[in-house]
Design an enzyme around this catalytic site. Structure first.
Site, mmCIF file in Angstrom:
data_model
loop_
_atom_site.group_PDB
_atom_site.id
_atom_site.type_symbol
_atom_site.label_atom_id
_atom_site.label_comp_id
_atom_site.label_asym_id
_atom_site.label_seq_id
_atom_site.Cartn_x
_atom_site.Cartn_y
_atom_site.Cartn_z
ATOM 1 N N THR A 205 31.869 69.497 72.967
ATOM 2 C CA THR A 205 31.821 68.700 71.740
ATOM 3 C C THR A 205 31.061 67.404 71.954
ATOM 4 O OG1 THR A 205 33.862 69.618 70.928
ATOM 5 C CG2 THR A 205 33.393 67.373 70.239
ATOM 6 N N ARG A 233 40.228 79.041 62.623
ATOM 7 C CA ARG A 233 40.817 77.918 63.374
ATOM 8 C C ARG A 233 39.960 76.641 63.232
ATOM 9 N NH1 ARG A 233 39.065 74.336 67.716
ATOM 10 N NH2 ARG A 233 40.899 73.737 68.897
ATOM 11 N N GLY A 235 39.793 72.684 64.752
ATOM 12 C CA GLY A 235 40.323 71.809 65.803
ATOM 13 C C GLY A 235 40.519 70.389 65.311
ATOM 14 N N ASP A 236 40.581 69.491 66.268
ATOM 15 C CA ASP A 236 40.864 68.087 65.958
ATOM 16 C C ASP A 236 39.651 67.304 65.466
ATOM 17 O OD1 ASP A 236 39.842 68.567 68.640
ATOM 18 O OD2 ASP A 236 40.014 66.403 68.931
ATOM 19 N N THR A 255 37.388 64.513 72.686
ATOM 20 C CA THR A 255 36.954 65.864 73.044
ATOM 21 C C THR A 255 38.011 66.477 73.951
ATOM 22 O OG1 THR A 255 35.340 67.180 74.244
ATOM 23 C CG2 THR A 255 35.546 64.900 74.935
ATOM 24 N N GLY A 256 38.308 67.738 73.717
ATOM 25 C CA GLY A 256 39.314 68.374 74.559
ATOM 26 C C GLY A 256 40.010 69.475 73.780
ATOM 27 N N GLY A 258 41.829 70.813 71.246
ATOM 28 C CA GLY A 258 42.054 70.169 69.967
ATOM 29 C C GLY A 258 43.475 70.195 69.457
HETATM 30 N N1 ASP Z 1 38.198 69.311 70.482
HETATM 31 C C1 ASP Z 1 37.401 70.431 70.125
HETATM 32 C C2 ASP Z 1 38.228 71.445 69.411
HETATM 33 O O1 ASP Z 1 39.352 71.666 69.798
HETATM 34 C C3 ASP Z 1 36.763 71.093 71.315
HETATM 35 C C4 ASP Z 1 36.005 70.168 72.198
HETATM 36 O O2 ASP Z 1 36.308 68.977 72.293
HETATM 37 O O3 ASP Z 1 35.060 70.639 72.817
HETATM 38 O O4 ASP Z 1 37.735 72.051 68.490
#
Ligand code: ASP
Length: 363
Positions: A205, A233, A235-236, A255-256, A258
């Site tokens: 991300t 789905r 994410g965050d 990022t992480g 989510g």
């Molecule tokens: N946070 C993002 C998600 O869960 C993924 C990412 O940070 O790469 O969609």
């Protein structure tokens, strides 16, 4: 009652007030602009070929350069955040725009959000499949509609209504991401959890936070989400307060994994500590990223910036693609966790009752 984000006196505003009241000697010192970007956390050092590492460093430097040129030209923090993110969305090495991960059904579904800290206006798009630069559509949602978040086909219809071109879904495809999906599908059909480092741990991300010369903050995030995701789905990243948040004191892009950022309302949790509890930025970010999220079983990182230009880049993974230009105006790019990037190692978890120094450096 003080409203969130309004309880810190910003240096720029103080200077303007002093200048207006005749304290001319103070009028020279505007807030120096600051830009921080990320291209995802969870980098596995041994997976990066020298060529790929170089390409990523070049892309991060280019995004910094693009954003900082906008900052120096006096553009708003919102414009700067979009300018930096567009570069990373266009680069196939990141999981945003071109190069996004695939869904279980072999599609690319993109999410993005942007927030203007000064006004707390925000815009987001979720699950779009034909928008080359989702961050620009998120910005248009903020600026041209009464809504905050649009999804799927409706978001694409809005894009068309404002003359934003739709791209063919094949635009997003890269062989590397396709192979990541194939590997995950094989594991799915064998009933196995995903083993591959790149599939399970590398989140690509992208995001940016900026402090403009008017002392205003903004945050933005753009992503393809998680490889092999199903059932629409989200994410965050496009959820205001989870993966993206800004007010007049603090801006965060995360990022992480989510789901954990949604459950902890991570970006908002960082900024509320800064705005309402006066916790130094670095400490506030460490509490959420290095304590709260890992304690629940999640992982990832974030970039955070306050109205004084202090930067925090905590992560609880092997590394994080990141770059920043602080008040000194010097660009920095880093990838690995142990990289000597002019800052200390990732911060130790903060003691619950401590209110240490925020510092002005990364990590
Ligand atoms: N946070 C993002 C998600 O869960 C993924 C990412 O940070 O790469 O969609």
């Amino acid at each position: 009652m003080l409203s969130p984000g309004k309880n810190l006196v910003k240096p720029r505003r103080l200077l303007l007030a002093l200048a207006a009241s005749g304290v001319a000697a103070m009028s020279h010192a505007a807030v120096p602009p600051v830009l921080v970007i990320h291209g995802g956390s969870g980098v596995i050092t041994h997976d990066l070929t020298p060529a790929k590492e170089k390409a990523i460093r070049v892309a991060l430097a280019k995004a910094l350069e693009n954003g900082y040129a906008a900052l120096k030209a006096g553009k708003s923090a919102v414009a700067v955040v979009s300018a930096a993110i567009v570069v990373l969305e266009d680069d196939p090495n990141f999981n945003a725009g071109k190069g996004a991960v695939f869904t279980h059904d072999g599609k690319n579904e993109l999410d993005a959000a942007i927030m203007d800290g000064d006004t707390r206006r925000a815009g987001a798009v979720a699950g779009v499949q034909r928008i080359g630069n989702p961050i620009l559509l998120a910005r248009a949602v903020m600026e041209k509609t009464p809504y905050v978040m649009l999804s799927g086909r409706g978001a694409e219809a809005f894009a068309q209504s404002i003359g934003m071109p739709l791209v063919d879904p094949s635009y997003f495809r890269t062989e590397e991401r396709w192979q990541q999906l194939q590997k995950a599908l094989k594991e799915d059909s064998a009933g196995k959890p995903h083993q591959d480092d790149e599939t399970t741990k590398h989140f690509g991300t992208v995001g940016a936070v900026a402090l403009d010369t008017d002392g205003h903050l903004a945050a933005g995030t753009s992503t393809g989400g998680i490889n092999d995701k199903r059932w629409g789905r989200i994410g965050d990243s496009p959820i205001i307060g989870a993966g993206t948040y800004a007010n007049s004191d603090c801006a965060v892009s995360a990022t992480g994994w989510g789901e954990y950022y949604i459950r902890t309302v991570a970006a908002h949790a960082i900024c509320m500590q800064v705005s309402q509890m006066r916790v130094p930025l670095k400490r506030a970010a460490a509490v959420v990223i290095n304590q709260e999220i890992p304690a629940l079983g999640g992982n990832g990182g974030a970039i955070a910036l306050d109205a004084h230009g202090n930067i925090a880049i905590p992560f609880n993974t092997d590394g994080m693609y990141r770059g920043w230009i602080d008040a000194s105006g010097v660009p920095h790019v880093a990838i690995h966790g142990d990289e000597d990037d002019g800052s200390s190692a990732p911060p130790a978890p903060a003691p619950a009752d401590s209110t240490g120094d925020a510092g002005g450096q990364a990590q």
